[in-house]
Scaffold this motif. Structure first.
Motif, PDB file in Angstrom:
ATOM      1  N   ALA A   1      35.268 -24.079  38.496  1.00 53.77           N
ATOM      2  CA  ALA A   1      34.627 -23.081  39.359  1.00 53.77           C
ATOM      3  C   ALA A   1      33.713 -23.783  40.367  1.00 53.77           C
ATOM      4  O   ALA A   1      32.616 -23.297  40.661  1.00 53.77           O
ATOM      5  N   GLY A   2      34.180 -24.921  40.875  1.00 54.63           N
ATOM      6  CA  GLY A   2      33.346 -25.708  41.775  1.00 54.63           C
ATOM      7  C   GLY A   2      32.940 -24.980  43.036  1.00 54.63           C
ATOM      8  O   GLY A   2      31.810 -25.108  43.511  1.00 54.63           O
ATOM      9  N   GLU A   3      33.851 -24.179  43.623  1.00 54.75           N
ATOM     10  CA  GLU A   3      33.534 -23.468  44.858  1.00 54.75           C
ATOM     11  C   GLU A   3      32.488 -22.379  44.617  1.00 54.75           C
ATOM     12  O   GLU A   3      31.617 -22.151  45.456  1.00 54.75           O
ATOM     13  N   TYR A   4      32.565 -21.716  43.493  1.00 53.83           N
ATOM     14  CA  TYR A   4      31.546 -20.722  43.143  1.00 53.83           C
ATOM     15  C   TYR A   4      30.183 -21.400  42.997  1.00 53.83           C
ATOM     16  O   TYR A   4      29.170 -20.894  43.498  1.00 53.83           O
ATOM     17  N   LEU A   5      30.168 -22.524  42.308  1.00 62.23           N
ATOM     18  CA  LEU A   5      28.918 -23.233  42.079  1.00 62.23           C
ATOM     19  C   LEU A   5      28.314 -23.705  43.393  1.00 62.23           C
ATOM     20  O   LEU A   5      27.100 -23.532  43.629  1.00 62.23           O
ATOM     21  N   ARG A   6      29.106 -24.275  44.267  1.00 61.26           N
ATOM     22  CA  ARG A   6      28.611 -24.734  45.565  1.00 61.26           C
ATOM     23  C   ARG A   6      28.038 -23.573  46.374  1.00 61.26           C
ATOM     24  O   ARG A   6      27.000 -23.703  47.028  1.00 61.26           O
ATOM     25  N   LEU A   7      28.731 -22.447  46.353  1.00 61.84           N
ATOM     26  CA  LEU A   7      28.278 -21.276  47.103  1.00 61.84           C
ATOM     27  C   LEU A   7      26.909 -20.810  46.624  1.00 61.84           C
ATOM     28  O   LEU A   7      25.991 -20.597  47.428  1.00 61.84           O
ATOM     29  N   VAL A   8      26.750 -20.666  45.324  1.00 63.03           N
ATOM     30  CA  VAL A   8      25.478 -20.165  44.797  1.00 63.03           C
ATOM     31  C   VAL A   8      24.362 -21.185  44.987  1.00 63.03           C
ATOM     32  O   VAL A   8      23.225 -20.823  45.335  1.00 63.03           O
ATOM     33  N   LEU A   9      24.657 -22.459  44.789  1.00 66.52           N
ATOM     34  CA  LEU A   9      23.630 -23.482  44.996  1.00 66.52           C
ATOM     35  C   LEU A   9      23.152 -23.500  46.442  1.00 66.52           C
ATOM     36  O   LEU A   9      21.948 -23.604  46.707  1.00 66.52           O
ATOM     37  N   ASN A  10      24.074 -23.387  47.388  1.00 62.98           N
ATOM     38  CA  ASN A  10      23.684 -23.323  48.795  1.00 62.98           C
ATOM     39  C   ASN A  10      22.824 -22.100  49.063  1.00 62.98           C
ATOM     40  O   ASN A  10      21.815 -22.177  49.780  1.00 62.98           O
ATOM     41  N   ALA A  11      23.209 -20.968  48.499  1.00 62.45           N
ATOM     42  CA  ALA A  11      22.445 -19.736  48.713  1.00 62.45           C
ATOM     43  C   ALA A  11      21.035 -19.851  48.143  1.00 62.45           C
ATOM     44  O   ALA A  11      20.058 -19.443  48.794  1.00 62.45           O
ATOM     45  N   LEU A  12      20.906 -20.404  46.949  1.00 62.85           N
ATOM     46  CA  LEU A  12      19.575 -20.555  46.344  1.00 62.85           C
ATOM     47  C   LEU A  12      18.725 -21.533  47.153  1.00 62.85           C
ATOM     48  O   LEU A  12      17.507 -21.347  47.292  1.00 62.85           O
ATOM     49  N   TYR A  13      19.350 -22.572  47.673  1.00 65.65           N
ATOM     50  CA  TYR A  13      18.620 -23.537  48.492  1.00 65.65           C
ATOM     51  C   TYR A  13      18.037 -22.871  49.735  1.00 65.65           C
ATOM     52  O   TYR A  13      16.851 -23.025  50.049  1.00 65.65           O
ATOM     53  N   PHE A  14      18.863 -22.110  50.435  1.00 64.65           N
ATOM     54  CA  PHE A  14      18.379 -21.447  51.649  1.00 64.65           C
ATOM     55  C   PHE A  14      17.388 -20.331  51.327  1.00 64.65           C
ATOM     56  O   PHE A  14      16.424 -20.118  52.071  1.00 64.65           O
TER      57      PHE A  14
END
Length: 254
Positions: free
Chosen positions: A108-121
């Motif tokens: 689920a790498g794409e899901y993880l990247r998406l959420v991590l980016n969102a939390l960062y911003f």
């Protein structure tokens, strides 16, 4: 058997007097649930690494019927999210949405990247929270096989119009000239909001959050994205309701 994985804690709850059960969104194994035993006696690093919103490196023991966190080291704890209740509640919504859509026992790498980016911003606080929310909603649905057809009007094929209508139940758009099909729920979009909606799913992830809209465009985009989530999944989210309560609005009502 022990395995190493990097992941984001998206849920935690107490089990018994001292143990905790955490849910982790991992790149390698998708969503998994694992026990953290006697966290009160754990080292500070391991304790912080297994809290909600912690992105950590985990060593996981795989038993016959459960996972146990053998060790954990924090990579990023997203502490700034806790400084603002609205952004904190939105982060919780992203976690609940991940729990509903991300796969289990598969990458689920794409899901993880998406959420991590969102939390960062979200933590930085320099981008509109409503646009971050819309990107996560639309893109996560697209990753899950629910990508809408936003290329052109489903009736005449027109790419642009001063007014477009997004139909969240069927996941398509119609132009203002063709008009909305009778009896089908629609969300009105101006040119800016329509461009933003396309951007949320067609742009590369590295650029997905890099756009701005007018207040009206942001509002229209937000209604469309939320309508698509609720219509597609046919369920509500407690964290979404809480977010709207903290933001002082009622959200999309179909």
């Amino acid at each position: 058997m022990r395995t190493d994985a990097e992941g984001l804690v998206i849920m935690e709850k107490c089990v018994g007097d001292s143990d905790r059960l955490i849910t982790v969104l991992t790149k390698e194994k998708g969503v998994l649930r694992a026990f953290v035993q006697r966290p009160g006696r754990a080292k500070n690093g391991r304790l912080s690494a297994t809290r909600l919103f912690s992105y950590s490196r985990f060593t996981i023991f795989e038993g016959r019927d459960k996972y146990i966190i053998d060790d954990a080291r924090p990579i990023e704890v997203f502490f700034d999210l806790r400084k603002d209740i609205e952004r904190l509640s939105l982060a919780q919504y992203f976690c609940e949405l991940s729990l509903a859509l991300a796969p289990q026992d598969s990458p689920a790498g794409e899901y993880l990247r998406l959420v991590l980016n969102a939390l960062y911003f979200l933590g930085r606080g320099d981008r509109p929270a409503r646009i971050i929310k819309s990107v996560v909603e639309m893109r996560m649905l697209a990753l899950s096989g629910y990508q809408p057809d936003l290329v052109g009007c489903s009736e005449c094929g027109k790419f642009e119009s001063d007014i477009m209508y997004f139909l969240p139940v069927s996941g398509r758009i119609v132009c203002g000239e063709c008009g909305c099909p009778r009896g089908e729920t629609s969300v009105r979009l101006g040119r800016g909001a329509m461009a933003g909606l396309r951007h949320t799913i067609y742009a590369g992830l590295e650029k997905a959050f890099s756009f701005t809209l007018s207040p009206q465009g942001t509002e229209e985009l937000g209604r469309a994205a939320e309508a698509y989530v609720l219509s597609t999944l046919s369920r509500s989210f407690a964290t979404l309701d809480f977010y709207h309560a903290t933001a002082g609005d009622t959200g999309w009502k179909g």
